[in-house]
Design a protein around this motif. Structure first.
Motif, PDB file in Angstrom:
ATOM      1  N   LEU A  55      19.180  51.105  37.243  1.00  0.00           N
ATOM      2  CA  LEU A  55      20.464  51.573  36.720  1.00  0.00           C
ATOM      3  C   LEU A  55      20.631  51.306  35.232  1.00  0.00           C
ATOM      4  N   ALA A  56      19.701  50.582  34.634  1.00  0.00           N
ATOM      5  CA  ALA A  56      19.889  50.037  33.294  1.00  0.00           C
ATOM      6  C   ALA A  56      20.271  51.088  32.260  1.00  0.00           C
ATOM      7  N   ASN A  57      19.626  52.242  32.304  1.00  0.00           N
ATOM      8  CA  ASN A  57      19.875  53.268  31.287  1.00  0.00           C
ATOM      9  C   ASN A  57      20.793  54.380  31.785  1.00  0.00           C
ATOM     10  N   ARG A  58      21.615  54.037  32.792  1.00  0.00           N
ATOM     11  CA  ARG A  58      22.634  54.941  33.335  1.00  0.00           C
ATOM     12  C   ARG A  58      22.040  56.299  33.747  1.00  0.00           C
ATOM     13  N   ALA A 102      22.886  43.873  31.294  1.00  0.00           N
ATOM     14  CA  ALA A 102      22.083  43.442  32.438  1.00  0.00           C
ATOM     15  C   ALA A 102      22.873  42.482  33.318  1.00  0.00           C
ATOM     16  N   ARG A 103      23.546  41.518  32.697  1.00  0.00           N
ATOM     17  CA  ARG A 103      24.348  40.572  33.489  1.00  0.00           C
ATOM     18  C   ARG A 103      25.480  41.295  34.212  1.00  0.00           C
ATOM     19  N   ARG A 148      13.046  58.218  31.021  1.00  0.00           N
ATOM     20  CA  ARG A 148      13.704  56.976  30.610  1.00  0.00           C
ATOM     21  C   ARG A 148      15.224  57.081  30.707  1.00  0.00           C
ATOM     22  N   GLU A 149      15.769  58.235  30.327  1.00  0.00           N
ATOM     23  CA  GLU A 149      17.220  58.371  30.219  1.00  0.00           C
ATOM     24  C   GLU A 149      17.886  58.919  31.476  1.00  0.00           C
ATOM     25  N   ARG A 150      17.181  59.692  32.268  1.00  0.00           N
ATOM     26  CA  ARG A 150      17.844  60.361  33.393  1.00  0.00           C
ATOM     27  C   ARG A 150      17.371  59.909  34.761  1.00  0.00           C
ATOM     28  N   ILE A 151      16.234  59.212  34.833  1.00  0.00           N
ATOM     29  CA  ILE A 151      15.662  58.879  36.132  1.00  0.00           C
ATOM     30  C   ILE A 151      15.409  57.383  36.237  1.00  0.00           C
ATOM     31  N   GLY A 152      15.939  56.778  37.312  1.00  0.00           N
ATOM     32  CA  GLY A 152      15.640  55.388  37.622  1.00  0.00           C
ATOM     33  C   GLY A 152      14.703  55.326  38.812  1.00  0.00           C
ATOM     34  N   PHE A 153      13.832  54.312  38.835  1.00  0.00           N
ATOM     35  CA  PHE A 153      12.821  54.190  39.881  1.00  0.00           C
ATOM     36  C   PHE A 153      12.974  52.867  40.623  1.00  0.00           C
ATOM     37  N   ILE A 154      12.861  52.936  41.954  1.00  0.00           N
ATOM     38  CA  ILE A 154      12.829  51.745  42.797  1.00  0.00           C
ATOM     39  C   ILE A 154      11.626  51.884  43.717  1.00  0.00           C
ATOM     40  N   PHE A 155      10.855  50.800  43.847  1.00  0.00           N
ATOM     41  CA  PHE A 155       9.614  50.852  44.618  1.00  0.00           C
ATOM     42  C   PHE A 155       9.689  49.911  45.820  1.00  0.00           C
ATOM     43  N   GLN A 156       8.734  50.084  46.726  1.00  0.00           N
ATOM     44  CA  GLN A 156       8.675  49.214  47.905  1.00  0.00           C
ATOM     45  C   GLN A 156       8.546  47.754  47.488  1.00  0.00           C
ATOM     46  N   ALA A 168      14.337  47.145  30.294  1.00  0.00           N
ATOM     47  CA  ALA A 168      14.405  48.602  30.401  1.00  0.00           C
ATOM     48  C   ALA A 168      15.298  49.198  29.320  1.00  0.00           C
ATOM     49  N   MET A 169      16.342  48.457  28.948  1.00  0.00           N
ATOM     50  CA  MET A 169      17.250  48.948  27.906  1.00  0.00           C
ATOM     51  C   MET A 169      16.682  48.758  26.512  1.00  0.00           C
TER      52      MET A 169
END
Length: 232
Positions: free
Chosen positions: A161-164, A127-128, A87-95, A112-113
């Motif tokens: 990127l929400a949780n940096r 978010a904005r 949650r804190e160190r990894i962001g995920f983007i999918f197809q 996410a936050m």
């Protein structure tokens, strides 16, 4: 400089005995802050397995995994709370962006936050800000069904990127986009990496974006066949 991602001799075997399948075999890889690295290879080469190991979703069979210099796996997980780590160190983007269809763009990112304990008003404000940063603030109130493919993927990047996070893992993030939108998305990821010193690891078959990576790593039969840095 401490690498964001470090894989040392990572191996993964599925099954046992005569049916055992060696999906990864002695993979060594380091991804530095601000670096965007692509992972390519034929089906069955181990790309998704590698991504899932870095994501702490799949346990290696052998080797060592470090995130931001901290040993995460070395024969067993060395982190007490893997969900918090992800949650804190990894962001995920999918197809496929996987946005929640009943939330607008802002709330998809804010969720996410709030799940990480951020106050709802602060989460929406951040978010904005992220949507503005990714040049899609004008669509902050749009529902996912009203977004183009490229717009939806920008919202998905904002959510990642929400949780940096210090690391972003992307699985075929441009496969559903045309050439122009794919390049825009990759340029945004490069901007994110540079601005925030995030390490970005992308699994892709999409040849039209290969020139957007700092390095392109080729896997074959679970081993790194090539690790080539982009010419300056």
């Amino acid at each position: 400089m401490t690498a964001r991602i470090t894989l040392e001799g990572i191996g993964k075997t599925f099954g046992a005995g005569e049916t055992a399948l060696r999906a990864l075999d002695g993979v060594d890889l380091a991804v530095q802050p601000g670096e965007v690295v692509g992972i390519k290879g034929p089906s069955g080469s181990g790309k998704s397995t590698l991504l899932n190991i870095v994501a702490c979703i799949l346990e290696p069979t052998d080797g060592r995994l470090l995130i931001d210099g901290q040993t995460v796996w070395d024969g067993r997980y060395r982190v007490a709370d893997l969900r918090r780590l992800r949650r804190e160190r990894i962001g995920f983007i999918f197809q496929f962006h996987n946005l929640l269809p009943f939330l607008d763009a802002t709330d998809n990112v804010a969720l996410a936050m709030t799940l990480a304990g951020v106050d709802a008003a602060e989460a929406r404000a951040r978010a904005r800000g992220l949507l503005d940063y990714l040049q899609i603030g004008r669509r902050a109130a749009a529902m996912p069904a009203r977004l183009s493919g490229g717009e939806a993927q920008r919202v998905a990047i904002a959510r990642a990127l929400a949780n940096r996070p210090s690391i972003i893992l992307a699985d075929e993030p441009t496969a559903a986009l045309d050439s122009e939108r794919a390049r825009v998305v990759m340029d945004l990821l490069r901007q994110v990496a540079q601005d925030r010193q995030t390490a970005i690891l992308v699994v892709t078959h999409d040849e039209k974006i290969f020139d957007r990576f700092d390095r392109m790593v080729a896997l074959r039969d679970g081993r790194i066949e090539q690790d080539r840095r982009r010419a300056a």
